[in-house]
Enzyme design. Structure first.
Site, PDB file in Angstrom:
ATOM      1  N   LYS A 147       2.099   2.652  -5.008  1.00  0.00           N
ATOM      2  CA  LYS A 147       3.085   1.996  -6.314  1.00  0.00           C
ATOM      3  C   LYS A 147       2.319   2.230  -7.853  1.00  0.00           C
ATOM      4  O   LYS A 147       2.688   2.348  -8.599  1.00  0.00           O
ATOM      5  CB  LYS A 147       3.219   0.249  -6.107  1.00  0.00           C
ATOM      6  CG  LYS A 147       4.209   0.116  -5.006  1.00  0.00           C
ATOM      7  CD  LYS A 147       4.317  -1.563  -4.919  1.00  0.00           C
ATOM      8  CE  LYS A 147       3.308  -2.336  -4.175  1.00  0.00           C
ATOM      9  NZ  LYS A 147       2.745  -1.959  -3.145  1.00  0.00           N
ATOM     10  N   ASP A 187       0.786  -1.166   0.037  1.00  0.00           N
ATOM     11  CA  ASP A 187      -0.099   0.230   0.081  1.00  0.00           C
ATOM     12  C   ASP A 187       0.783   1.307  -0.026  1.00  0.00           C
ATOM     13  O   ASP A 187       0.521   2.301   0.538  1.00  0.00           O
ATOM     14  CB  ASP A 187      -1.100  -0.081   1.317  1.00  0.00           C
ATOM     15  CG  ASP A 187      -1.773  -1.256   1.190  1.00  0.00           C
ATOM     16  OD1 ASP A 187      -2.212  -1.896   0.165  1.00  0.00           O
ATOM     17  OD2 ASP A 187      -1.954  -1.900   2.360  1.00  0.00           O
ATOM     18  N   LYS A 234       0.100   4.529  -8.678  1.00  0.00           N
ATOM     19  CA  LYS A 234       0.363   5.761  -9.289  1.00  0.00           C
ATOM     20  C   LYS A 234       1.520   6.164  -9.737  1.00  0.00           C
ATOM     21  O   LYS A 234       1.845   6.659 -10.851  1.00  0.00           O
ATOM     22  CB  LYS A 234      -0.049   6.931  -8.052  1.00  0.00           C
ATOM     23  CG  LYS A 234       0.266   8.169  -8.604  1.00  0.00           C
ATOM     24  CD  LYS A 234       0.351   9.409  -7.464  1.00  0.00           C
ATOM     25  CE  LYS A 234       1.093  10.525  -8.159  1.00  0.00           C
ATOM     26  NZ  LYS A 234       0.664  11.658  -7.310  1.00  0.00           N
ATOM     27  N   GLN A 285       2.283  -5.938  -3.071  1.00  0.00           N
ATOM     28  CA  GLN A 285       2.440  -5.940  -1.604  1.00  0.00           C
ATOM     29  C   GLN A 285       3.745  -5.124  -1.468  1.00  0.00           C
ATOM     30  O   GLN A 285       4.048  -4.215  -2.059  1.00  0.00           O
ATOM     31  CB  GLN A 285       2.631  -7.582  -1.214  1.00  0.00           C
ATOM     32  CG  GLN A 285       1.234  -8.207  -1.323  1.00  0.00           C
ATOM     33  CD  GLN A 285       1.051  -8.759  -2.646  1.00  0.00           C
ATOM     34  OE1 GLN A 285       1.763  -9.400  -3.214  1.00  0.00           O
ATOM     35  NE2 GLN A 285      -0.351  -8.339  -3.156  1.00  0.00           N
ATOM     36  N   GLY A 313      -3.802  -4.400  -4.274  1.00  0.00           N
ATOM     37  CA  GLY A 313      -5.123  -3.333  -4.968  1.00  0.00           C
ATOM     38  C   GLY A 313      -4.445  -2.077  -5.336  1.00  0.00           C
ATOM     39  O   GLY A 313      -3.930  -1.195  -4.435  1.00  0.00           O
ATOM     40  N   HIS A 314      -4.318  -1.837  -6.669  1.00  0.00           N
ATOM     41  CA  HIS A 314      -3.334  -1.007  -7.139  1.00  0.00           C
ATOM     42  C   HIS A 314      -4.409   0.337  -7.720  1.00  0.00           C
ATOM     43  O   HIS A 314      -5.100   0.021  -8.652  1.00  0.00           O
ATOM     44  CB  HIS A 314      -2.534  -1.029  -8.095  1.00  0.00           C
ATOM     45  CG  HIS A 314      -1.452  -1.865  -7.650  1.00  0.00           C
ATOM     46  ND1 HIS A 314      -0.421  -2.765  -8.498  1.00  0.00           N
ATOM     47  CD2 HIS A 314      -0.798  -2.278  -6.242  1.00  0.00           C
ATOM     48  CE1 HIS A 314       0.365  -3.189  -7.655  1.00  0.00           C
ATOM     49  NE2 HIS A 314       0.248  -3.130  -6.170  1.00  0.00           N
TER      50      HIS A 314
HETATM   51  P1  IMP Z   1      -2.575 -12.787   1.551  1.00  0.00           P
HETATM   52  O1  IMP Z   1      -1.431 -12.443   0.779  1.00  0.00           O
HETATM   53  O2  IMP Z   1      -4.020 -12.375   1.204  1.00  0.00           O
HETATM   54  O3  IMP Z   1      -2.338 -14.062   2.104  1.00  0.00           O
HETATM   55  O4  IMP Z   1      -2.280 -11.898   2.786  1.00  0.00           O
HETATM   56  C1  IMP Z   1      -1.258 -12.029   3.714  1.00  0.00           C
HETATM   57  C2  IMP Z   1      -0.784 -10.893   4.327  1.00  0.00           C
HETATM   58  O5  IMP Z   1      -0.198  -9.785   3.485  1.00  0.00           O
HETATM   59  C3  IMP Z   1      -2.089 -10.202   5.110  1.00  0.00           C
HETATM   60  O6  IMP Z   1      -1.416  -9.479   6.248  1.00  0.00           O
HETATM   61  C4  IMP Z   1      -2.604  -9.308   4.216  1.00  0.00           C
HETATM   62  O7  IMP Z   1      -3.067  -8.234   4.916  1.00  0.00           O
HETATM   63  C5  IMP Z   1      -1.326  -8.624   3.474  1.00  0.00           C
HETATM   64  N1  IMP Z   1      -1.511  -8.096   2.169  1.00  0.00           N
HETATM   65  C6  IMP Z   1      -1.767  -9.158   0.986  1.00  0.00           C
HETATM   66  N2  IMP Z   1      -1.694  -8.264  -0.070  1.00  0.00           N
HETATM   67  C7  IMP Z   1      -1.639  -6.811   0.480  1.00  0.00           C
HETATM   68  C8  IMP Z   1      -1.521  -5.867  -0.175  1.00  0.00           C
HETATM   69  O8  IMP Z   1      -1.636  -5.824  -1.500  1.00  0.00           O
HETATM   70  N3  IMP Z   1      -1.310  -4.716   0.524  1.00  0.00           N
HETATM   71  C9  IMP Z   1      -1.046  -4.892   1.801  1.00  0.00           C
HETATM   72  N4  IMP Z   1      -1.223  -5.790   2.315  1.00  0.00           N
HETATM   73  C10 IMP Z   1      -1.294  -6.929   1.822  1.00  0.00           C
END
Ligand code: IMP
Length: 421
Positions: free
Chosen positions: A16, A13, A18, A222, A40-41
């Site tokens: 990225k 978060d 933008k 991520q 989520g971009h």
């Molecule tokens: P998962 O990737 O859905 O299994 O989540 C594992 C951990 O990564 C959790 O704490 C999620 O909140 C975090 N996470 C996964 N994708 C994102 C992202 O795009 N942004 C922020 N945190 C993420």
């Protein structure tokens, strides 16, 4: 020609989407190398907010092609919804988007397993986005996965049923209710949609373009601290979110890696469980959350907020070989009288610049440096020299501490709201 990399240095978060959108015109190809719809971009297109989960952030540009790389995991139903959302903006998405045949498929039962595993963890839950990411990557490494290329094979249905049966047997061990039928219906509609997409061998696709002199940007999802190998395990995602993930997530040789653009917020957030040393549990954290709109783009969950963490950033810069840093959401701190930066952890009574192994068991206290805030609106600034001295001091301090040049500062969600460092 080299492949430049853009990735997050914190827990995701970082904004990225933008920055990829801003840099995209310098590239011919934008490629996602890991993750899936857990990302989520957020982009803005003609004033409209567009949140992408699988599709790379170069999709809004005419002359850029976008690859969903082999290191990704793809949810057919989710991707179909995203394709339809982008197509509704009159963007010829199916012409601009390619999918690597070796990317793995998230099956409906992977999503259910994700829910069952999380529920079974109780208070130690990871805070997964429940998109089926972990179970899909587990099946990949256990050599049980189904890949995008398999949807074009005659035995796809048979292999799907075999995987489903295996998953249902596992689910018998969990006291977990689920309704598979609607997920399966959406999955097979998504598979039909995927069959209309351009499915390619991602490694040849990219390397042939490199040989022709095309420029490629690898877009991370991520963040470094969620990396399966180097993040705050077990509170991590299941893919390699770091520069090394570009090589195995796209089929790019290490010597092809060029610039590594690391993105960090001017403060720090985390969504989901796990250690967060500089987290603020007070009204200052709440103020950052409200001013920064810190609610998850994928799940809507409130993000945990805190000050920037320099030991964590130094670690991320080291792991990734960051060559330039982009600081986002600088405007969110504009009203603060003072700003803090975590400069070291206190471990066994001593200041330590390093991230400890057992961060999830013992949260260290953090030593902070307090600095004067700039307390002025930055919206008309486009160069660092236009900005208040207090902000210039903050940037100089960060560059000195992190030993990397800050090349861009983001001061708002729109493309032009940027300061050149
Ligand atoms: P998962 O990737 O859905 O299994 O989540 C594992 C951990 O990564 C959790 O704490 C999620 O909140 C975090 N996470 C996964 N994708 C994102 C992202 O795009 N942004 C922020 N945190 C993420």
């Amino acid at each position: 020609m080299t492949v430049d990399v853009l990735l997050g240095l914190q827990w995701g978060d970082e904004g990225k989407g933008k920055i990829v959108d801003y840099l995209a015109p310098n590239y011919d190809v934008i490629a996602r190398f890991q993750g899936g719809p857990n990302a989520g971009h957020t982009l803005y297109y003609e004033g409209q907010k567009l949140v992408l989960h699988h599709i790379p952030s170069g999709i809004l540009y005419d002359n850029i092609v976008n690859l969903l790389g082999n290191g990704m995991v793809i949810d057919p139903a989710g991707l179909q919804a995203e394709i339809e959302k982008v197509a509704a903006l009159a963007i010829p998405i199916l012409e601009r988007m390619f999918i690597a045949q070796k990317a793995h498929l998230i099956l409906p039962t992977h999503k259910i397993l994700d829910g069952a595993y999380e529920a079974a963890k109780g208070k130690n839950k990871i805070g997964s986005t429940l998109r089926g990411i972990g179970p899909t990557y587990s099946d990949k490494t256990a050599r049980n996965g189904l890949r995008i290329g398999d949807i074009l094979m005659d035995d796809f249905q048979v292999r799907y049923e075999a995987a489903k049966t295996k998953h249902l047997r596992i689910l018998e061990q969990y006291d977990y209710e689920f309704d598979l039928a609607p997920l399966e219906t959406a999955f097979f509609e998504g598979i039909e949609c995927l069959r209309k997409c351009q499915i390619v061998d991602g490694a040849y696709f990219l390397n042939e373009r490199l040989t022709k002199g095309q420029k490629i940007l690898a877009e991370g999802a991520q963040g470094t601290l969620l990396d399966i190998n180097f993040g705050t395990y077990p509170y991590v995602t299941s893919s390699s979110t770091t520069t090394s993930g570009v090589c195995n997530g796209l089929g790019i040789a290490p010597q092809r890696i060029g610039e590594v653009i690391g993105i960090s917020k001017a403060y720090c957030t985390r969504v989901g469980g796990g250690p967060f040393p500089t987290e603020l549990h007070d009204e200052v954290g709440e103020r950052i959350r409200q001013l920064g709109g810190e609610f998850g783009a994928t799940t809507g969950r409130p993000r945990r907020c805190g000050w920037i963490d320099l030991p964590a950033l130094r670690y991320a810069i080291m792991i990734n070989g960051v060559t330039q840093l982009v600081l986002t959401k600088v405007d969110i701190l504009s009203s603060f009288e003072t700003i803090q930066a975590g400069i070291a952890y206190e471990i066994d009574g001593k200041a330590s610049p390093n991230m400890p192994y057992d961060l999830d068991r013992q949260l260290p206290s953090v030593l902070y440096k307090e600095m004067e805030g700039w307390q002025s609106d930055l919206s008309s600034c486009r160069a660092l020299t236009d900005t208040p001295q207090a902000l210039q001091n903050y940037i100089e301090f960060l560059e000195r501490e992190l030993q990397v040049k800050i090349t861009l500062l983001s001061i708002g969600p729109n493309r032009e709201e940027l300061i050149i460092g």
